[in-house]
Write an enzyme that holds these catalytic residues in place. Structure first.
Site, PDB file in Angstrom:
ATOM      1  N   GLN A 215     -64.122  78.284 -19.613  1.00  0.00           N
ATOM      2  CA  GLN A 215     -63.825  76.941 -19.106  1.00  0.00           C
ATOM      3  C   GLN A 215     -65.121  76.143 -18.957  1.00  0.00           C
ATOM      4  OE1 GLN A 215     -60.874  78.912 -15.947  1.00  0.00           O
ATOM      5  NE2 GLN A 215     -61.098  76.739 -15.540  1.00  0.00           N
ATOM      6  N   PHE A 246     -57.100  79.600 -15.634  1.00  0.00           N
ATOM      7  CA  PHE A 246     -56.654  79.552 -14.231  1.00  0.00           C
ATOM      8  C   PHE A 246     -57.804  79.671 -13.244  1.00  0.00           C
ATOM      9  CE2 PHE A 246     -53.163  81.425 -16.791  1.00  0.00           C
ATOM     10  CZ  PHE A 246     -52.285  80.358 -16.707  1.00  0.00           C
ATOM     11  N   GLU A 250     -63.986  79.977 -15.238  1.00  0.00           N
ATOM     12  CA  GLU A 250     -64.922  78.899 -14.885  1.00  0.00           C
ATOM     13  C   GLU A 250     -66.331  79.480 -14.837  1.00  0.00           C
ATOM     14  OE1 GLU A 250     -63.874  76.430 -11.499  1.00  0.00           O
ATOM     15  OE2 GLU A 250     -65.933  75.727 -11.300  1.00  0.00           O
ATOM     16  N   ARG A 328     -63.813  74.134  -0.152  1.00  0.00           N
ATOM     17  CA  ARG A 328     -62.509  73.520  -0.391  1.00  0.00           C
ATOM     18  C   ARG A 328     -61.460  74.042   0.611  1.00  0.00           C
ATOM     19  NH1 ARG A 328     -59.887  70.138  -4.163  1.00  0.00           N
ATOM     20  NH2 ARG A 328     -61.578  69.966  -5.660  1.00  0.00           N
ATOM     21  N   ARG A 360     -56.875  78.652  -9.459  1.00  0.00           N
ATOM     22  CA  ARG A 360     -55.984  77.506  -9.229  1.00  0.00           C
ATOM     23  C   ARG A 360     -55.783  77.172  -7.745  1.00  0.00           C
ATOM     24  NH1 ARG A 360     -50.765  77.247 -13.201  1.00  0.00           N
ATOM     25  NH2 ARG A 360     -50.769  75.004 -13.560  1.00  0.00           N
ATOM     26  N   THR A 458     -65.582  69.103  -5.473  1.00  0.00           N
ATOM     27  CA  THR A 458     -66.076  68.778  -4.136  1.00  0.00           C
ATOM     28  C   THR A 458     -67.589  68.568  -4.164  1.00  0.00           C
ATOM     29  OG1 THR A 458     -66.240  71.130  -3.642  1.00  0.00           O
ATOM     30  CG2 THR A 458     -64.211  70.015  -3.002  1.00  0.00           C
ATOM     31  N   ALA A 527     -61.056  71.969 -11.389  1.00  0.00           N
ATOM     32  CA  ALA A 527     -60.800  71.020 -10.308  1.00  0.00           C
ATOM     33  C   ALA A 527     -59.683  70.030 -10.668  1.00  0.00           C
ATOM     34  CB  ALA A 527     -62.092  70.285  -9.925  1.00  0.00           C
ATOM     35  N   GLU A 730     -53.599  71.867 -10.465  1.00  0.00           N
ATOM     36  CA  GLU A 730     -53.576  72.817  -9.351  1.00  0.00           C
ATOM     37  C   GLU A 730     -52.558  72.509  -8.243  1.00  0.00           C
ATOM     38  OE1 GLU A 730     -57.915  72.066  -9.114  1.00  0.00           O
ATOM     39  OE2 GLU A 730     -58.006  74.167  -8.518  1.00  0.00           O
TER      40      GLU A 730
END
Ligand code: MTE
Ligand code: HPA
Ligand code: MOS
Length: 778
Positions: A215, A246, A250, A328, A360, A458, A527, A730
């Site tokens: 990702q 998912f 990342e 988060r 997610r 974020t 995100a 998400e």
């Protein structure tokens, strides 16, 4: 925006075209998917002489490596070489946020499955055989598997973070009701269908190209460069698509790509490393388990006056994305509710599990489960349904979140009230009650689940993207962005944007692979912001090209630029169709030496966040919605089914209704899986016990709720959402949290002595025990 505001009639016609596009659009990948033609890492045509690699990983969760004997493995026919940390020319460091994670273990191991060496051989089979011949001797050290154990030992990833607003201590003193309790939510395996993998090839001059299932292509590029000790421009990352990510790709797609590249660097030969399912399950991190405690205070009329929570995040053996995920959790700790006095703290606890990672919702679901638990506890003790407390505290326009952002265009009440009315909540309630009155063995439970989810990374600096758009001289278009297609349909959305702005058919548009050489320095596709960020950049690039083309048309047709419109592959002068087609216009532009390529940069405006005071405006906007979930429990067996999930979801103005519905339904089922059946288990020694699909149950077609309905909340959308179509990837996962409470309510209907517990997932075993437990106290 890109439409000619001067002509309302035409605008409404254009609107028609867009509307039909948004209704009719299918995920363009579905055509190759169903034919089995879609390409993944494992499908790359490998070069002659390619080597295959397998990772040798730690068979213990914590200890000092006394000795490793590779001699037998190295001697096996067909084994080319075994690489360890000693072969790393640059830094043995892959940590993205904190530099605390080696690519290969050096003197000690920190989790079961920690990579120690890479075996490179002529075939994968030989490499696997060689792996069994490696002898390792480890001096074992004490193993920490839970966040609480880590906290007790003072084992943390970084300093704790706290958000606060109002005066929680004082507010609790004024509360009519105060309740405290503990919750646990387990991890979750991503179970992307395509396992982690990469294929590295040597190019000229020591350059390396890596095809990766990631990702985050830039993360792979930057980390490979760091480990190899070379400049980033020597490393090119290319991604066609992922068979799911998912969040699991990342950060954690990186090590395998780096390892393949390391072998390529030394051998000057292509190297393929694709994990098999067992290796992937054992070596990669998952959603973070959380152990949390809460204190909630309410007024007599059920207003939540104060909320306090401490979240213990089981981060695993290295930071990975844990600090961002912890953050988060704090952002979403009060879900869809306005609470004037809040103190929340999160501790990223260092344990001997594989480093846990993005999944997610990115820590948001874990935070939301805690406040929903606190509400359920309060409701139970006060003797009201949870929804009475939920409803009394829904966010309103201009309410302030604990992180200082003022809520705008709030749809919390709207979605809640819509769900109540369109789905006839009262009737549903009566049906559940009537059923429970006459049925002894089966009991139904219902729960409402409102969601509020902030859209943006974020970490403010990550909110940017670029798009490189070429119009070729035959009028076809190629688009490169940072967006990685992982099943969420982002490529189709990019096509729609270009088709819409140029007013040409979608088959004239191609989305190129995601490649660091064409689009550099990108944030990961994550995100839920991929379509917003890359879509806005694409929109900007296409608009600039249209402006240039309008100038060409204006000169050619001798009319003012402002009267020119591109529509259905022709140039229009207001609503009069000219003879000048899209293709001819492009030819004319070429002859006039007009640039038919544009590169645009988009950075989300307005957002900011100051970590020193934990206040700001981190999110471009929020996504809202409400779900009503009904479950039936078999009170002899503890098994259950979900009768229905009825959602009202805030898509804004969805640009691709089919794709977005797919996201809502897929996320919902993934959320239900997390809350009810997917149970990750590690032994006390830190060994993954749920290491196969026979021991780790994910929702299949039979566990999907019998009736799933989604009604779009007709809202204005938001200017920072692409074409006012809100991010959808998400947020709907969190509707699944309602499944836990629906089951809990069914248990309550059967067993009045049941002691409320908040320990997810609510597996059939736990349901069965709860159905027959006797009250522990009172
Ligand atoms: N949908 C599919 N089919 N496959 C995926 O891997 N990832 C989810 C979500 N939906 C995912 C998915 C996650 S974790 C995120 S952050 C978003 O998609 C990322 O894509 P977006 O930003 O385009 O929504
Ligand atoms: N969401 C998802 N992925 C991320 C984020 C976020 O807020 N920040 C860094 N990576
Ligand atoms: Mo999604 S967890 O932000 O990749």
């Amino acid at each position: 925006m890109y439409k000619d505001k001067s002509n309302n009639q035409l605008e409404s016609k254009l609107e028609d075209v867009n509307t039909s596009l948004k209704h009719s659009i299918k995920n363009m990948d579905s055509y190759t998917h169903v034919r089995g033609e879609s390409l993944y890492v494992d499908d790359v045509n490998i070069r002659q002489g390619t080597f295959h690699a397998v990772v040798f990983d730690s068979p213990k969760a914590h200890g000092k490596i006394k000795s490793i004997d590779y001699s037998k493995a190295e001697a096996l026919e067909g084994v080319e070489r075994i690489f360890t940390y000693k072969d790393i020319p640059g830094e043995n460091e892959i940590g993205g946020i904190i530099a605390d994670e080696p690519l290969f273990a050096e003197d000690d191991v920190h989790f079961w499955g920690m990579p120690i060496a890479l075996i490179v051989a002529e075939t994968e089979f030989i490499a696997r055989q060689a792996r069994q011949l490696i002898k390792i001797d480890i001096d074992e050290l004490p193993v920490i598997t839970t966040a609480k154990q880590a906290k007790a030992k003072g084992s943390f990833i970084n300093a704790p973070r706290s958000f606060s607003i109002g005066n929680t201590e004082k507010a609790f003193a004024d509360c009519e009701y105060v309740f405290e309790g503990e919750t646990f939510s387990n991890g979750q395996e991503h179970l992307y269908i395509e396992a982690q993998g990469a294929y590295a090839e040597p190019l000229e001059n020591g350059n390396i190209k890596i095809t990766s299932s990631t990702q985050g292509p830039t993360a792979v590029q930057a980390t490979t460069a760091r480990v190899l000790g070379v400049a980033m421009h020597k490393i090119e990352i290319d991604v066609t698509r992922l068979g799911g990510g998912f969040g699991g790709k990342e950060d954690q797609a990186t090590p395998w790509a780096v390892m393949a590249a390391l072998a390529t660097f030394h051998l000057n030969q292509s190297v393929k490393l694709v994990l098999n399912r067992h290796d992937d399950l054992r070596m990669t991190g998952k959603r973070h388990p959380y152990e949390s405690s809460y204190k909630i205070g309410l007024s007599k009329d059920l207003k939540i006056l104060a909320y306090q929570a401490e979240f213990l995040q089981n981060s695993g053996a290295a930071a990975d994305l844990s600090p961002a995920i912890a953050e988060r959790t704090l952002f979403h700790a009060t879900n869809s509710y306005y609470v004037p006095n809040v103190t929340t703290t999160v501790l990223s606890c260092k344990t001997n599990l594989p480093p846990n990672t993005a999944f997610r919702g990115f820590g948001g679901p874990q935070g939301m489960f805690v406040i929903e638990s606190a509400i359920a506890k309060a409701a139970h003790e006060i003797g009201v349904p949870s929804r009475a407390i939920q409803e009394a505290n829904l966010l309103d326009e201009n309410d302030t979140f604990s992180y200082g952002q003022i809520a705008k265009q709030v749809e919390a009440k709207n979605s809640w009230n819509s769900a109540k009315s369109v789905y006839h909540l009262e009737t549903l309630e009566q049906e559940v009650e009537a059923f429970n009155r006459v049925n002894k063995i089966f009991k139904k439970g219902m729960a409402l689940m409102p969601i509020t989810f902030g859209i943006s990374f974020t970490n403010t600096p990550m909110n940017h993207a670029r798009a490189l758009v070429h119009i070729y001289l035959d009028g076809s278009v190629g688009i490169s962005t940072a967006a990685v297609e992982m099943g969420q349909g982002v490529n189709t959305k990019m096509m729609q944007i270009a088709a819409d702005v140029f007013s040409i058919p979608i088959d004239k548009i191609k989305i190129e692979t995601t490649n660091t050489t064409r689009v550099a320095n990108t944030s990961p596709s994550a995100a839920s912001s991929t379509a917003d960020l890359n879509g806005k950049a694409t929109l900007m690039a296409c608009n600039t090209l249209v402006d240039r083309l309008k100038a060409v048309a204006s000169e050619d047709l001798q009319v003012s630029e402002k009267d020119i419109i591109l529509k259905n592959e022709f140039v229009y002068i207001n609503d009069l169709k000219s003879d000048l087609s899209w293709t001819e216009l492009i030819s004319k532009a070429m002859l006039k030496r007009v640039a038919l390529t544009e590169n645009a940069h988009y950075a989300t405006p307005e957002i900011h966040f100051d970590k020193t005071i934990e206040k700001g405006h981190p999110f471009a906007y929020h996504v809202y919605g409400t779900a009503i979930i009904t479950a039936t429990v078999d009170c002899i067996r503890g098994t259950y089914e979900f009768d229905s999930v009825k959602m009202v979801h805030d898509y804004g103005k969805s640009m691709s209704e089919g794709i977005d519905l797919g996201q809502v339904e897929g996320a919902l089922v993934q959320g239900i899986g997390w809350m009810t059946m997917e149970e990750i288990a590690y032994s006390h020694e830190g060994k993954l016990l749920s290491n196969a699909l026979s021991t780790y149950k994910v929702p299949d077609i039979f566990s999907v709720p019998k009736n799933v309905e989604t009604i779009p909340l007709e809202t204005e959308g938001h200017d920072q959402a692409i074409l006012k179509s809100k991010a959808v990837g998400e947020p709907p996962l969190m509707y699944g949290i309602g499944a836990y409470f629906a089951l809990q309510n069914a248990i309550k209907a059967f067993n009045p002595n049941y002691n409320l517990k908040f320990h997810a997932p609510m597996t059939p075993e736990k349901v069965l025990m709860s159905l027959y437990e006797k009250q522990e106290h009172n």
